[in-house]
Design a protein around this motif. Structure first.
Motif, PDB file in Angstrom:
ATOM      1  N   GLU A   7      21.213 -38.324 -46.252  1.00 15.33           N
ATOM      2  CA  GLU A   7      22.023 -37.765 -47.303  1.00 15.33           C
ATOM      3  C   GLU A   7      23.142 -38.626 -47.877  1.00 15.33           C
ATOM      4  N   SER A   9      24.148 -38.929 -51.398  1.00 17.69           N
ATOM      5  CA  SER A   9      24.391 -38.656 -52.752  1.00 17.69           C
ATOM      6  C   SER A   9      25.969 -39.099 -53.862  1.00 17.69           C
ATOM      7  N   THR A  79      17.803 -38.539 -49.925  1.00 16.23           N
ATOM      8  CA  THR A  79      18.142 -38.392 -51.421  1.00 16.23           C
ATOM      9  C   THR A  79      17.564 -39.153 -52.207  1.00 16.23           C
ATOM     10  N   GLY A  83      23.307 -37.992 -58.046  1.00 16.75           N
ATOM     11  CA  GLY A  83      24.405 -38.509 -57.941  1.00 16.75           C
ATOM     12  C   GLY A  83      24.544 -40.092 -57.668  1.00 16.75           C
ATOM     13  N   HIS A 111      18.477 -34.072 -54.360  1.00 15.39           N
ATOM     14  CA  HIS A 111      19.375 -33.458 -53.578  1.00 15.39           C
ATOM     15  C   HIS A 111      19.605 -31.575 -53.434  1.00 15.39           C
ATOM     16  N   ASP A 300      27.228 -31.089 -48.654  1.00 15.15           N
ATOM     17  CA  ASP A 300      26.101 -31.810 -48.973  1.00 15.15           C
ATOM     18  C   ASP A 300      25.633 -32.229 -46.954  1.00 15.15           C
ATOM     19  N   ILE A 305      18.466 -32.090 -45.811  1.00 18.86           N
ATOM     20  CA  ILE A 305      17.135 -33.311 -46.418  1.00 18.86           C
ATOM     21  C   ILE A 305      15.932 -33.586 -45.241  1.00 18.86           C
TER      22      ILE A 305
END
Length: 337
Positions: A7, A9, A79, A83, A111, A300, A305
């Motif tokens: 991840e 983003s 991801t 983003g 995401h 996040d 993910i």
């Protein structure tokens, strides 16, 4: 089956390894909060460069935590959007390269689908169908969910997202970045009822949101009153109550419209304790249930993910050899599986 999730983003580098039999094996997270604090918000170029520095070391740490070798990984999920384009490209490039080197599938993940499915990581995951409230710094959306990829947008913010309004109001109160959690903490010391803020767009039909005017109302209230600590706490309380009430009113409408008895709240703002308590009250009164992820999986993270990548992989999703990301990517465009 084991999935490595990446991840990148925005301003947090998250790496996780998820096993469909054993659950979450590793979860590594690095936050860039201190890096962006001096600027009062995320600087995209700095975010991208920091992802470059942190992604590979965090993958190495996750592999060590999970006691995994490359041959133990069955796919790499990353991801792909929405983003910041530069930040997304870091994770997508690393993820695609690892998948190619390890000769395993690469799985591009949406995401917001990751956030939506984060409560599935808990011991008591929700069954379909349900109404999902995705509420974060970049998104405030109500979605009808009848299965994986079966998403219908019911309503969304027409201006500032709820989390964005929290951060902007916190800045007006003199709080550091990111201010949303600090405002929520300040609100706990506030006196209920001293100030009354509007509940925007609740006096008309529909499921859309608007929080920009609420932020402006807060700014005018701050300018018109003393700048002492208690007054600021009372303003923070009034602002938080207004946001939470607005979200609750719209969620009740969405549940009535769909006839569903389950509500999922996800995204960074879903960690807000006042919001959780209010949604519990709403669902108890309706004889339904509310579901959310533990706080560390609201913001996040790589775990969501990796899990979403697992679901998509089993549904047949495979990424192309080329690296492609989508900074803007409507959730409703995802295929059902």
């Amino acid at each position: 089956m084991r999935i490595l999730g990446i991840e990148t983003s925005c301003d947090e580098t998250g790496i996780a390894i998820y096993d469909d039999a054993a659950g979450l094996l590793a979860n590594q997270l690095y936050s860039q909060v201190k890096l962006h604090a001096d600027y009062g918000g995320v600087v995209p170029e700095l975010a991208s460069r920091d992802h470059v520095r942190k992604t590979v070391p965090l993958i190495q740490a996750a592999m060590k935590e999970a006691h995994c070798q490359p041959q133990d990984i069955d796919a790499v999920a990353y991801t792909a959007g929405p983003g910041l384009v530069g930040a997304l490209l870091v994770g997508a490039t690393v993820g695609r390269a690892l998948a190619f080197a390890w000769q395993v599938p690469a799985v591009p993940v949406h995401h917001m689908e990751g956030h939506l499915l984060a409560p599935m990581l808990e011991d008591n995951p929700p069954d379909f169908p349900f109404v999902a409230l995705l509420v974060s710094g970049g998104h405030t959306q109500l979605i009808s969910v009848t299965g994986i990829g079966e998403y219908s947008l019911l309503g969304e913010s027409i201006d500032d997202a709820a989390g964005e309004a929290f951060d902007k109001t916190a800045k007006l109160l003199g709080l550091d970045y990111p201010g949303g959690p600090l405002l929520a903490k300040m609100a706990q010391q506030g006196t209920a009822g001293r100030f009354t803020f509007p509940r925007p767009m609740t006096d008309r039909p529909g499921l859309d949101f608007s929080f920009s005017g609420l932020k402006t109302f807060a700014a005018n209230t701050i300018r018109g009153n003393a700048a002492d600590t208690q007054t600021h706490a009372d303003i923070a309380r009034a602002f938080e109550d207004a946001v939470v009430d607005t979200l609750a009113i719209k969620c009740k409408r969405a549940l009535e419209q769909t006839g569903f008895s389950r509500l999922v709240i996800a995204g960074g703002v879903s960690a807000n304790r006042t919001l959780r308590a209010r949604m519990e009250e709403v669902m108890q009164a309706r004889g339904g249930e509310v579901f959310y992820a533990r706080p560390e999986f609201c913001t996040d993270n790589g775990a969501m993910i990796a899990y979403a990548g697992m679901v998509r992989l089993k549904g047949g999703t495979r990424g192309e050899l080329s690296v492609s990301v989508r900074p803007r990517w409507p959730l409703a465009e995802l295929p059902a599986i």
